[in-house]
Design an enzyme around this catalytic site. Sequence first.
Site, PDB file in Angstrom:
ATOM      1  N   ILE A  70       0.924  -1.188  -0.173  1.00 22.90           N
ATOM      2  CA  ILE A  70      -0.116   0.047   0.060  1.00 22.90           C
ATOM      3  C   ILE A  70       1.063   1.469  -0.005  1.00 22.90           C
ATOM      4  CG2 ILE A  70      -1.808   1.104   1.349  1.00 22.90           C
ATOM      5  CD1 ILE A  70      -2.577  -1.613  -0.077  1.00 22.90           C
ATOM      6  N   CYS A 132       6.879  -0.262   8.799  1.00 23.09           N
ATOM      7  CA  CYS A 132       6.203  -0.546   7.476  1.00 23.09           C
ATOM      8  C   CYS A 132       7.330  -1.336   6.601  1.00 23.09           C
ATOM      9  CB  CYS A 132       5.740   0.716   7.046  1.00 23.09           C
ATOM     10  SG  CYS A 132       5.209   0.526   5.343  1.00 23.09           S
ATOM     11  N   THR A 197       3.721  -7.016   8.729  1.00 25.42           N
ATOM     12  CA  THR A 197       3.906  -8.169   7.775  1.00 25.42           C
ATOM     13  C   THR A 197       5.458  -8.494   7.449  1.00 25.42           C
ATOM     14  OG1 THR A 197       3.873  -6.421   6.413  1.00 25.42           O
ATOM     15  CG2 THR A 197       1.762  -7.518   6.574  1.00 25.42           C
ATOM     16  N   GLY A 253      -0.806 -11.420  13.736  1.00 27.14           N
ATOM     17  CA  GLY A 253      -0.361 -12.279  12.824  1.00 27.14           C
ATOM     18  C   GLY A 253      -1.197 -13.507  12.462  1.00 27.14           C
ATOM     19  N   GLY A 254      -2.138 -13.270  11.428  1.00 28.16           N
ATOM     20  CA  GLY A 254      -2.712 -14.560  10.979  1.00 28.16           C
ATOM     21  C   GLY A 254      -3.960 -15.253  11.727  1.00 28.16           C
ATOM     22  N   GLY A 275      -6.461  -8.830  11.380  1.00 31.89           N
ATOM     23  CA  GLY A 275      -6.408  -8.027  10.454  1.00 31.89           C
ATOM     24  C   GLY A 275      -7.076  -8.505   9.139  1.00 31.89           C
ATOM     25  N   THR A 276      -6.122  -9.396   8.444  1.00 32.20           N
ATOM     26  CA  THR A 276      -6.411  -9.997   7.212  1.00 32.20           C
ATOM     27  C   THR A 276      -7.665 -10.763   7.176  1.00 32.20           C
ATOM     28  OG1 THR A 276      -4.027 -10.227   6.837  1.00 32.20           O
ATOM     29  CG2 THR A 276      -5.414 -11.471   5.274  1.00 32.20           C
TER      30      THR A 276
END
Length: 314
Positions: A70, A132, A197, A253-254, A275-276
């Site tokens: 992004i 980031c 990430t 995380g995941g 998140g994801t």
Amino acid sequence: VDMSVTLAGQRLRNPLMTASGCAANGKELHRFFDVAELGAFVTKSVMAEPRSGRGTPRMAETPSGMLNSIGLQGPGIKAFVEEDLPWLASVGARVLPSIAGSSSEEYAEVASVLAASEAFGAAVGVEVNISCPNVANRGLVFACDPVASSTVISLVRETLPPRVPVFAKLSPDVTDITAIAAACLDAGADGLTMINTLLGMVIDTDRMRPQLGGVTGGLSGPGIRPVAVRAVWQVRRAMLEGVMPTVPIIGVGGVRTGRDALELVAAGASAIQVGTATFNDPAAPVRVLDELTGLLESKGFASFGDAVGVAHQR
Ligand code: RRO
């Protein structure tokens, strides 16, 4: 089960949060569930000025998760404090704003505008994104260097009022995450968020070129969960061994299910971000809370806090 949790002095109704970046300001997810039901809403990292981000395409799906580049697209801190933060406050959400910068001075500037804003009372802390992976300037990942991490964290810590906890968001792309964690705590961080990430890349074999406009991107989702569990475990272990002070760790995380969340909690996380998983199931954060509550109950825990780090005792 008592699901309330106190993170660096701030009492939250439960340990579930959104993960930064997957929903910008809360309005997108509020259509699916009441964002005030979360322990905290974590916003997309905001910088001093508005930004359009990196070239497209910016997302790619892989069997192990999602890749994004992004590049810190966002409204800038002025619009954030005039529109986004007041909206979250108006619906009763507790907020953990995430901030970013391309220099330590920019982080401090963003923190000072935030701290001076009217709706800042809704904040339960500030998450300082030093990790980031998609900054244009290669090599400028603060969280990959203990000195750079420490410089940013101490400036932000000095800028914010003492009642507001500072959480440093760490990168998995380091050889010794405990060294970065220790540097952040030494610089005044009140807690840690782990992990951002993992740097990755996908090649489009039809066109024989990188799939993402930004070439490399950050991998999130199921593939990085074991990396997050390992990172939380290592830092919690170092805290138990007295290598650094014991502060709250926010695990991310995941996480897609209550069982995934429980894994991070058992490794040492005092709060969990989702998140994801919200891309497939926008209400995932509140579903994970329900599932986690049920699991803790079935295992006989009287409170969420009793489960934090239990895997270290066995
Ligand atoms: O905006 C991004 O590209 C981005 C950020 Br700031 C981050 O911290 N992690 C990520 O995967 N993407």
